[in-house]
Design an enzyme around this catalytic site. Structure first.
Site, mmCIF file in Angstrom:
data_model
loop_
_atom_site.group_PDB
_atom_site.id
_atom_site.type_symbol
_atom_site.label_atom_id
_atom_site.label_comp_id
_atom_site.label_asym_id
_atom_site.label_seq_id
_atom_site.Cartn_x
_atom_site.Cartn_y
_atom_site.Cartn_z
ATOM 1 C CG HIS A 267 122.280 56.761 -43.059
ATOM 2 N ND1 HIS A 267 122.109 57.308 -41.824
ATOM 3 C CD2 HIS A 267 123.640 56.625 -43.213
ATOM 4 C CE1 HIS A 267 123.289 57.497 -41.247
ATOM 5 N NE2 HIS A 267 124.244 57.088 -42.077
ATOM 6 C CG HIS A 309 117.738 54.779 -34.754
ATOM 7 N ND1 HIS A 309 118.867 54.172 -34.268
ATOM 8 C CD2 HIS A 309 118.153 55.885 -35.420
ATOM 9 C CE1 HIS A 309 119.912 54.886 -34.618
ATOM 10 N NE2 HIS A 309 119.512 55.926 -35.324
ATOM 11 C CG ASP A 366 116.576 62.265 -40.508
ATOM 12 O OD1 ASP A 366 117.062 63.388 -40.293
ATOM 13 O OD2 ASP A 366 117.234 61.308 -40.933
HETATM 14 N N1 ACO Z 1 107.419 51.823 -40.485
HETATM 15 C C1 ACO Z 1 106.771 50.629 -40.341
HETATM 16 N N2 ACO Z 1 107.361 49.518 -39.886
HETATM 17 C C2 ACO Z 1 108.646 49.600 -39.527
HETATM 18 C C3 ACO Z 1 109.386 50.800 -39.644
HETATM 19 C C4 ACO Z 1 108.721 51.933 -40.136
HETATM 20 N N3 ACO Z 1 109.361 53.107 -40.258
HETATM 21 N N4 ACO Z 1 110.657 50.593 -39.243
HETATM 22 C C5 ACO Z 1 110.727 49.307 -38.879
HETATM 23 N N5 ACO Z 1 109.517 48.694 -39.058
HETATM 24 C C6 ACO Z 1 109.163 47.304 -38.723
HETATM 25 C C7 ACO Z 1 109.735 46.329 -39.737
HETATM 26 O O1 ACO Z 1 108.830 46.095 -40.790
HETATM 27 C C8 ACO Z 1 109.964 45.120 -38.864
HETATM 28 O O2 ACO Z 1 108.709 44.507 -38.649
HETATM 29 P P1 ACO Z 1 108.619 42.877 -38.516
HETATM 30 O O3 ACO Z 1 109.358 42.560 -37.256
HETATM 31 O O4 ACO Z 1 107.160 42.611 -38.444
HETATM 32 O O5 ACO Z 1 109.268 42.317 -39.742
HETATM 33 C C9 ACO Z 1 110.401 45.702 -37.529
HETATM 34 O O6 ACO Z 1 109.803 46.996 -37.479
HETATM 35 C C10 ACO Z 1 111.918 45.837 -37.362
HETATM 36 O O7 ACO Z 1 112.416 46.570 -38.465
HETATM 37 P P2 ACO Z 1 113.857 46.369 -39.135
HETATM 38 O O8 ACO Z 1 113.769 46.728 -40.574
HETATM 39 O O9 ACO Z 1 114.365 45.006 -38.787
HETATM 40 O O10 ACO Z 1 114.705 47.446 -38.346
HETATM 41 P P3 ACO Z 1 116.136 47.949 -38.766
HETATM 42 O O11 ACO Z 1 116.861 48.186 -37.515
HETATM 43 O O12 ACO Z 1 116.765 47.031 -39.758
HETATM 44 O O13 ACO Z 1 115.828 49.315 -39.558
HETATM 45 C C11 ACO Z 1 115.433 51.594 -40.003
HETATM 46 C C12 ACO Z 1 115.950 50.563 -38.988
HETATM 47 C C13 ACO Z 1 116.169 51.420 -41.363
HETATM 48 C C14 ACO Z 1 115.720 52.992 -39.491
HETATM 49 C C15 ACO Z 1 113.900 51.379 -40.199
HETATM 50 O O14 ACO Z 1 113.239 51.549 -38.960
HETATM 51 C C16 ACO Z 1 113.320 52.295 -41.265
HETATM 52 O O15 ACO Z 1 113.331 51.937 -42.445
HETATM 53 N N6 ACO Z 1 112.788 53.490 -40.863
HETATM 54 C C17 ACO Z 1 112.274 54.452 -41.809
HETATM 55 C C18 ACO Z 1 113.407 55.237 -42.452
HETATM 56 C C19 ACO Z 1 114.047 56.242 -41.493
HETATM 57 O O16 ACO Z 1 113.370 56.985 -40.793
HETATM 58 N N7 ACO Z 1 115.391 56.270 -41.511
HETATM 59 C C20 ACO Z 1 116.169 57.230 -40.691
HETATM 60 C C21 ACO Z 1 116.979 56.492 -39.665
HETATM 61 S S1 ACO Z 1 117.733 57.629 -38.546
HETATM 62 C C22 ACO Z 1 119.033 58.283 -39.403
HETATM 63 O O17 ACO Z 1 119.609 57.735 -40.287
HETATM 64 C C23 ACO Z 1 119.436 59.592 -38.960
#
Ligand code: ACO
Length: 427
Positions: A267, A309, A366
């Site tokens: 987050h 996201h 971010d």
């Molecule tokens: N890098 C690589 N793969 C990713 C990423 C990433 N940053 N984000 C998601 N994926 C992949 C997952 O591995 C998953 O792949 P799969 O379908 O093969 O299993 C798919 O994309 C869906 O991902 P989820 O984890 O189900 O997505 P969720 O909605 O639960 O998570 C989140 C969203 C937490 C933001 C995630 O994208 C992440 O961890 N991003 C990196 C951290 C980040 O930038 N956070 C800031 C968010 S914005 C904020 O808070 C202001």
């Protein structure tokens, strides 16, 4: 107009039940399942609440498919261009932009609350010198409940409003004190001759021996950053504030809960993680290609920080604004141009990559915010504190809205129990 309904049929019993579909101003309808258990004997299962509407809200609207973000109906790009952070606070809290008189009254009210009780300075001094500023922030905001007893009656609308004003006014002071304590520098009192953003920069960077020379470019960049982070509907930290507050917890304790939730790298901690990732690529000799390969490797827990996201399946509109800000201001701020160039290169590489295209993973707010914060000389361990400072108005606006909601009741999700079946204690 006839009420739209959805019919759920239980394949075992053959019984069908109708559920109303509730429509908002924008966005998809929601199936109202308040009576689901009573009518069908079932709960719903939705880990991470991705499909669950937990409240009705008139504060912020997001269309993640199209990358739209509206606050009280106004598009974020127009607010970032034309508004100020304090005007945005007024808008989020009250629902409308202020008139000139209302804006001036609101400004004065916030200024009357910028100082903190002297004991709060002592409280912060009690933390270890190497405490993380977020650890100090979460503790200190919670501790405000022990100082402002005159505004803790959550059933009194005036108390709720004073607490909201206190939080908005005091967060910059507390944030700067967390930084000063961490650096072993003397705390600076607020200067009410300055505006909200300039005052924060003064408390952060001035010392008693030397004033801080205000930079209009830095103030403008920070103002936009605060506007972009002010609210984002029912994200993890806002939902945490609502859940904590739903039990009747006081506003300071509820906001402290939100700060704790924001702290995590998935987050608000992501902006710090992005800079670490970019620096690591620069210094370790790792290439963009190997970094992307690691992010795609399911056996590697590494994720590309600042990408993806829960709601946006398109460009985060805030990321677009910050990227533009980086283009416009980085030179004037003497920022890290090579790091920004690397970020642009990484973004471009992901846009052309099937893995990211298929999963609709785009840069979020971010991805670029850390680059601007660094150019403002904000140290990395203060990045999430900056986010918390900006988001406090969003949290408290939701907390206030919840307390005015006739349908408001304590939040209490259910579960699927998977533990042992009932058994007797050994005799
Ligand atoms: N890098 C690589 N793969 C990713 C990423 C990433 N940053 N984000 C998601 N994926 C992949 C997952 O591995 C998953 O792949 P799969 O379908 O093969 O299993 C798919 O994309 C869906 O991902 P989820 O984890 O189900 O997505 P969720 O909605 O639960 O998570 C989140 C969203 C937490 C933001 C995630 O994208 C992440 O961890 N991003 C990196 C951290 C980040 O930038 N956070 C800031 C968010 S914005 C904020 O808070 C202001």
């Amino acid at each position: 107009m006839t009420q739209k309904t959805i019919t759920l049929t239980d394949n075992t019993s053959g019984k069908s039940t109708d559920f109303d579909v509730l429509e908002g101003t924008h966005g998809p309808g929601c199936i109202a399942i308040k009576n689901l258990y009573k009518d069908t004997g079932y709960f719903t299962y939705d880990p991470g609440y991705g499909m669950t509407g937990s409240c009705k809200s008139s504060i912020t609207f997001i269309n993640g498919e199209e990358g739209i973000l509206l606050h009280r109906g106004y598009p974020i790009d127009q607010l970032a261009e034309k508004s100020s952070y304090l005007e945005m606070c007024y808008l989020l809290l009250n629902g409308e932009l202020p008139t000139d008189t209302e804006a001036s009254d609101f400004n004065s009210t916030i200024k009357t609350h910028t100082m903190v009780h002297e004991n709060i300075r002592d409280f912060i001094n009690g933390f270890r010198y190497d405490a993380h500023p977020m650890a100090m922030l979460v503790g200190t905001v919670g501790a405000l409940s022990s100082f402002y007893h005159d505004s803790l009656d959550i059933n009194n609308p005036e108390h709720r409003e004073i607490s909201a004003h206190r939080l908005i006014a005091k967060l910059p002071t507390i944030a700067s004190y967390c930084y000063k304590h961490h650096r072993g520098l003397p705390f600076m009192y607020p200067d009410n001759d300055l505006d909200y953003v300039q005052n924060f920069l003064h408390m952060m960077f001035a010392v008693p021996a030397q004033d801080y020379v205000q930079s209009p470019v830095a103030a403008k960049a920070l103002e936009v950053m605060l506007i972009l982070h002010a609210d984002h509907e029912q994200n993890a930290s806002t939902s945490t504030v609502r859940l904590a507050g739903s039990s009747g917890a006081n506003p300071f304790a509820s906001i402290a809960a939100g700060i704790a939730s924001l702290w995590g790298p998935a987050h608000g901690g992501a902006n710090e993680a992005v800079i670490n990732m970019l620096e690591n690529i620069e210094q370790s000799g790792e290439t963009i290609a190997t970094t992307i390969a690691r992010a795609k490797d399911k056996d590697d827990p590494f994720r590309l920080m600042g990408f993806g996201h829960r709601v946006y399946k398109n460009f985060d509109p805030r990321a677009k604004i910050i990227a533009k800000l980086c283009h416009e201001l980085l030179d004037d701020l003497d920022g890290d141009q090579p790091l920004f160039d690397l970020a642009l290169e990484l973004e471009q590489a992901t846009l052309n990559d099937e893995y990211f295209q298929e999963r609709r993973l785009y840069p979020n707010v971010d991805f670029y915010s850390g680059i601007i914060l660094r150019a403002l000389n904000i140290p990395m361990n203060m990045f999430t504190v900056m986010f918390a400072m900006a988001r406090t108005v969003g949290w408290i606006s939701h907390w206030m809205e919840m307390h005015n909601d006739p349908e408001f009741r304590i939040g209490r999700p259910r579960q699927i129990y998977t533990g042992p079946a009932k058994r007797d204690y050994p005799s």
